[in-house]
Design a protein around this motif. Structure first.
Motif, PDB file in Angstrom:
ATOM      1  N   LYS A  22      27.851 -46.090  11.754  1.00 43.04           N
ATOM      2  CA  LYS A  22      27.285 -46.580  13.020  1.00 43.04           C
ATOM      3  C   LYS A  22      28.369 -46.789  14.073  1.00 43.04           C
ATOM      4  CE  LYS A  22      24.735 -50.537  14.905  1.00 43.04           C
ATOM      5  NZ  LYS A  22      24.099 -51.830  14.586  1.00 43.04           N
ATOM      6  N   ARG A  23      29.536 -47.262  13.654  1.00 40.56           N
ATOM      7  CA  ARG A  23      30.628 -47.526  14.600  1.00 40.56           C
ATOM      8  C   ARG A  23      31.407 -46.259  14.932  1.00 40.56           C
ATOM      9  NH1 ARG A  23      28.749 -52.384  16.174  1.00 40.56           N
ATOM     10  NH2 ARG A  23      28.168 -53.566  14.337  1.00 40.56           N
ATOM     11  N   ALA A  24      31.567 -45.378  13.941  1.00 40.07           N
ATOM     12  CA  ALA A  24      32.357 -44.172  14.153  1.00 40.07           C
ATOM     13  C   ALA A  24      31.599 -43.119  14.960  1.00 40.07           C
ATOM     14  CB  ALA A  24      32.795 -43.582  12.806  1.00 40.07           C
ATOM     15  N   ALA A  25      30.278 -43.069  14.763  1.00 37.86           N
ATOM     16  CA  ALA A  25      29.466 -42.072  15.474  1.00 37.86           C
ATOM     17  C   ALA A  25      28.198 -42.728  15.991  1.00 37.86           C
ATOM     18  CB  ALA A  25      29.130 -40.904  14.538  1.00 37.86           C
ATOM     19  N   PRO A  26      28.317 -43.648  16.976  1.00 35.06           N
ATOM     20  CA  PRO A  26      27.145 -44.412  17.423  1.00 35.06           C
ATOM     21  C   PRO A  26      26.032 -43.540  18.013  1.00 35.06           C
ATOM     22  CG  PRO A  26      29.028 -44.778  18.878  1.00 35.06           C
ATOM     23  CD  PRO A  26      29.536 -44.030  17.685  1.00 35.06           C
ATOM     24  N   ALA A  27      26.393 -42.498  18.762  1.00 37.03           N
ATOM     25  CA  ALA A  27      25.362 -41.642  19.364  1.00 37.03           C
ATOM     26  C   ALA A  27      24.586 -40.897  18.289  1.00 37.03           C
ATOM     27  CB  ALA A  27      26.016 -40.656  20.332  1.00 37.03           C
ATOM     28  N   ARG A  28      25.313 -40.399  17.303  1.00 37.34           N
ATOM     29  CA  ARG A  28      24.648 -39.671  16.225  1.00 37.34           C
ATOM     30  C   ARG A  28      23.741 -40.597  15.423  1.00 37.34           C
ATOM     31  NH1 ARG A  28      27.917 -35.542  12.302  1.00 37.34           N
ATOM     32  NH2 ARG A  28      26.115 -34.319  11.671  1.00 37.34           N
ATOM     33  N   ARG A  29      24.228 -41.815  15.151  1.00 33.56           N
ATOM     34  CA  ARG A  29      23.401 -42.781  14.404  1.00 33.56           C
ATOM     35  C   ARG A  29      22.170 -43.168  15.210  1.00 33.56           C
ATOM     36  NH1 ARG A  29      20.121 -45.110  12.789  1.00 33.56           N
ATOM     37  NH2 ARG A  29      19.990 -46.970  11.466  1.00 33.56           N
ATOM     38  N   ALA A  30      22.318 -43.383  16.522  1.00 28.80           N
ATOM     39  CA  ALA A  30      21.173 -43.740  17.365  1.00 28.80           C
ATOM     40  C   ALA A  30      20.151 -42.625  17.402  1.00 28.80           C
ATOM     41  CB  ALA A  30      21.649 -44.086  18.769  1.00 28.80           C
ATOM     42  N   ALA A  31      20.620 -41.392  17.404  1.00 26.57           N
ATOM     43  CA  ALA A  31      19.699 -40.246  17.448  1.00 26.57           C
ATOM     44  C   ALA A  31      18.855 -40.142  16.183  1.00 26.57           C
ATOM     45  CB  ALA A  31      20.489 -38.954  17.660  1.00 26.57           C
ATOM     46  N   MET A  32      19.326 -40.713  15.096  1.00 23.64           N
ATOM     47  CA  MET A  32      18.578 -40.655  13.827  1.00 23.64           C
ATOM     48  C   MET A  32      17.424 -41.649  13.806  1.00 23.64           C
ATOM     49  SD  MET A  32      21.892 -40.383  11.334  1.00 23.64           S
ATOM     50  CE  MET A  32      20.997 -40.293   9.793  1.00 23.64           C
ATOM     51  N   GLY A  33      17.434 -42.656  14.706  1.00 29.00           N
ATOM     52  CA  GLY A  33      16.349 -43.629  14.777  1.00 29.00           C
ATOM     53  C   GLY A  33      16.194 -44.416  13.498  1.00 29.00           C
ATOM     54  N   ASP A  34      14.951 -44.813  13.216  1.00 27.90           N
ATOM     55  CA  ASP A  34      14.673 -45.613  12.024  1.00 27.90           C
ATOM     56  C   ASP A  34      14.943 -44.848  10.733  1.00 27.90           C
ATOM     57  OD1 ASP A  34      14.002 -47.854  13.440  1.00 27.90           O
ATOM     58  OD2 ASP A  34      11.844 -47.455  13.434  1.00 27.90           O
ATOM     59  N   LYS A  35      14.821 -43.527  10.791  1.00 27.76           N
ATOM     60  CA  LYS A  35      15.088 -42.729   9.606  1.00 27.76           C
ATOM     61  C   LYS A  35      16.532 -42.924   9.139  1.00 27.76           C
ATOM     62  CE  LYS A  35      15.697 -38.184   9.591  1.00 27.76           C
ATOM     63  NZ  LYS A  35      15.456 -36.727   9.702  1.00 27.76           N
ATOM     64  N   GLY A  36      17.412 -43.207  10.085  1.00 29.42           N
ATOM     65  CA  GLY A  36      18.809 -43.415   9.751  1.00 29.42           C
ATOM     66  C   GLY A  36      19.026 -44.618   8.852  1.00 29.42           C
ATOM     67  N   LYS A  37      18.205 -45.659   9.016  1.00 29.86           N
ATOM     68  CA  LYS A  37      18.340 -46.839   8.160  1.00 29.86           C
ATOM     69  C   LYS A  37      18.119 -46.475   6.699  1.00 29.86           C
ATOM     70  CE  LYS A  37      16.878 -50.182  11.659  1.00 29.86           C
ATOM     71  NZ  LYS A  37      15.854 -51.179  12.038  1.00 29.86           N
ATOM     72  N   GLY A  38      17.090 -45.670   6.466  1.00 29.07           N
ATOM     73  CA  GLY A  38      16.799 -45.241   5.100  1.00 29.07           C
ATOM     74  C   GLY A  38      17.911 -44.382   4.522  1.00 29.07           C
ATOM     75  N   LEU A  39      18.475 -43.496   5.341  1.00 26.96           N
ATOM     76  CA  LEU A  39      19.548 -42.631   4.859  1.00 26.96           C
ATOM     77  C   LEU A  39      20.812 -43.442   4.549  1.00 26.96           C
ATOM     78  CD1 LEU A  39      19.089 -39.583   7.265  1.00 26.96           C
ATOM     79  CD2 LEU A  39      18.544 -39.705   4.823  1.00 26.96           C
ATOM     80  N   VAL A  40      21.103 -44.421   5.403  1.00 29.52           N
ATOM     81  CA  VAL A  40      22.269 -45.273   5.153  1.00 29.52           C
ATOM     82  C   VAL A  40      22.051 -46.095   3.877  1.00 29.52           C
ATOM     83  CG1 VAL A  40      23.580 -47.259   6.004  1.00 29.52           C
ATOM     84  CG2 VAL A  40      23.038 -45.376   7.552  1.00 29.52           C
ATOM     85  N   ALA A  41      20.851 -46.645   3.709  1.00 26.64           N
ATOM     86  CA  ALA A  41      20.546 -47.417   2.495  1.00 26.64           C
ATOM     87  C   ALA A  41      20.670 -46.542   1.252  1.00 26.64           C
ATOM     88  CB  ALA A  41      19.146 -48.014   2.592  1.00 26.64           C
ATOM     89  N   LEU A  42      20.205 -45.296   1.353  1.00 27.80           N
ATOM     90  CA  LEU A  42      20.305 -44.362   0.224  1.00 27.80           C
ATOM     91  C   LEU A  42      21.769 -44.049  -0.083  1.00 27.80           C
ATOM     92  CD1 LEU A  42      18.438 -42.793  -1.663  1.00 27.80           C
ATOM     93  CD2 LEU A  42      18.580 -40.874  -0.068  1.00 27.80           C
ATOM     94  N   ALA A  43      22.573 -43.872   0.969  1.00 27.78           N
ATOM     95  CA  ALA A  43      24.002 -43.613   0.774  1.00 27.78           C
ATOM     96  C   ALA A  43      24.686 -44.807   0.115  1.00 27.78           C
ATOM     97  CB  ALA A  43      24.659 -43.293   2.117  1.00 27.78           C
ATOM     98  N   LEU A  44      24.307 -46.027   0.521  1.00 27.13           N
ATOM     99  CA  LEU A  44      24.896 -47.226  -0.083  1.00 27.13           C
ATOM    100  C   LEU A  44      24.503 -47.350  -1.550  1.00 27.13           C
ATOM    101  CD1 LEU A  44      24.482 -49.776   2.834  1.00 27.13           C
ATOM    102  CD2 LEU A  44      26.609 -48.768   1.989  1.00 27.13           C
ATOM    103  N   LEU A  45      23.239 -47.060  -1.844  1.00 27.27           N
ATOM    104  CA  LEU A  45      22.795 -47.092  -3.235  1.00 27.27           C
ATOM    105  C   LEU A  45      23.568 -46.057  -4.054  1.00 27.27           C
ATOM    106  CD1 LEU A  45      20.883 -48.150  -5.416  1.00 27.27           C
ATOM    107  CD2 LEU A  45      19.198 -46.457  -4.657  1.00 27.27           C
ATOM    108  N   GLY A  46      23.714 -44.855  -3.476  1.00 27.18           N
ATOM    109  CA  GLY A  46      24.479 -43.814  -4.161  1.00 27.18           C
ATOM    110  C   GLY A  46      25.921 -44.221  -4.386  1.00 27.18           C
ATOM    111  N   SER A  47      26.509 -44.917  -3.401  1.00 23.77           N
ATOM    112  CA  SER A  47      27.905 -45.344  -3.546  1.00 23.77           C
ATOM    113  C   SER A  47      28.052 -46.345  -4.686  1.00 23.77           C
ATOM    114  CB  SER A  47      28.419 -45.936  -2.234  1.00 23.77           C
ATOM    115  OG  SER A  47      27.884 -47.229  -1.997  1.00 23.77           O
ATOM    116  N   ILE A  48      27.072 -47.242  -4.827  1.00 25.93           N
ATOM    117  CA  ILE A  48      27.123 -48.232  -5.907  1.00 25.93           C
ATOM    118  C   ILE A  48      26.999 -47.544  -7.262  1.00 25.93           C
ATOM    119  CG2 ILE A  48      25.916 -50.192  -6.943  1.00 25.93           C
ATOM    120  CD1 ILE A  48      25.187 -51.039  -4.030  1.00 25.93           C
ATOM    121  N   VAL A  49      26.075 -46.589  -7.347  1.00 31.16           N
ATOM    122  CA  VAL A  49      25.900 -45.841  -8.604  1.00 31.16           C
ATOM    123  C   VAL A  49      27.194 -45.120  -8.975  1.00 31.16           C
ATOM    124  CG1 VAL A  49      24.682 -43.908  -9.684  1.00 31.16           C
ATOM    125  CG2 VAL A  49      23.401 -45.603  -8.365  1.00 31.16           C
TER     126      VAL A  49
END
Length: 195
Positions: free
Chosen positions: A23-50
């Motif tokens: 979100k901080r490194a690419a704010p425009a790209r993250r904003a363009a993803m809208g609410d779908k971006g929240k799910g993708l970030v959450a999925l990435a975090l879950l994947g990182s924990i696994v």
């Protein structure tokens, strides 16, 4: 095979960093993803924990130093404070209402405590990487959003309530920790003989 687990562990830590800083490194790209971006970030975090769990469990034990036994108790104290800082206490209580990053600071305390209590290379890489992320994340947020106002002070009774809840949470987490891995309260623990 050990090299593969090291790569998995490092990939998990890197993914944790990337998902949080995206979100901080690419704010425009993250904003363009809208609410779908929240799910993708959450999925990435879950994947990182696994990935981190798989890598952590698969890497060989390489001792770097021998922490004295009392640091186990220091770690537990820091984890208790960390749980309290990551609770709703900073928003509802009075003691931490003027802290800007109580959750990140609590996460950093958790990682630092685990660095103190573990002297093997895998723990140093994992918890050192997560502690470094928490410190960098605070600096990045402060640079991106320099204006900040503290929460209005809450009531001290909520500090007491959430601290008591943090003690219970520490005990529950400790039992689960001991069931899945090493007993965190010193000694062999109740699961040493198997179940």
């Amino acid at each position: 095979m050990a090299a593969l687990y090291w790569l998995i562990l490092l990939a998990g830590i890197a993914l944790w960093w990337g998902a949080h800083l995206f979100k901080r490194a690419a704010p425009a790209r993250r904003a363009a993803m809208g609410d779908k971006g929240k799910g993708l970030v959450a999925l990435a975090l879950l994947g990182s924990i696994v990935l981190m769990v798989i890598g952590y469990r698969g890497t060989p034990f390489v001792n770097v130093w021998y922490p004295p036994t009392f640091l186990i108790h220091v770690n537990n104290l820091l984890v208790l404070v960390a749980i309290y800082m990551m609770s709703p206490a900073p928003k509802k209580g009075r003691l931490l209402n003027n802290w800007r990053h109580p959750m990140l600071a609590g996460f950093g305390l958790w990682a630092f405590g685990h660095l103190l209590a573990n002297g093997d290379l895998t723990a140093i890489v994992t918890f050192g990487g997560l502690l470094a992320w928490a410190l960098v994340e605070m600096r990045v947020i402060n640079a991106a959003e320099p204006e900040w106002s503290p929460n209005p002070p809450g009531q001290i009774k909520f500090d007491a309530i959430f601290f008591a809840a943090s003690v219970v949470a520490l005990l529950v987490i400790g039992v689960i920790h001991g069931w899945l891995g090493p007993w965190p309260f010193g000694g062999a623990g109740p699961f040493a003989g198997g179940m």
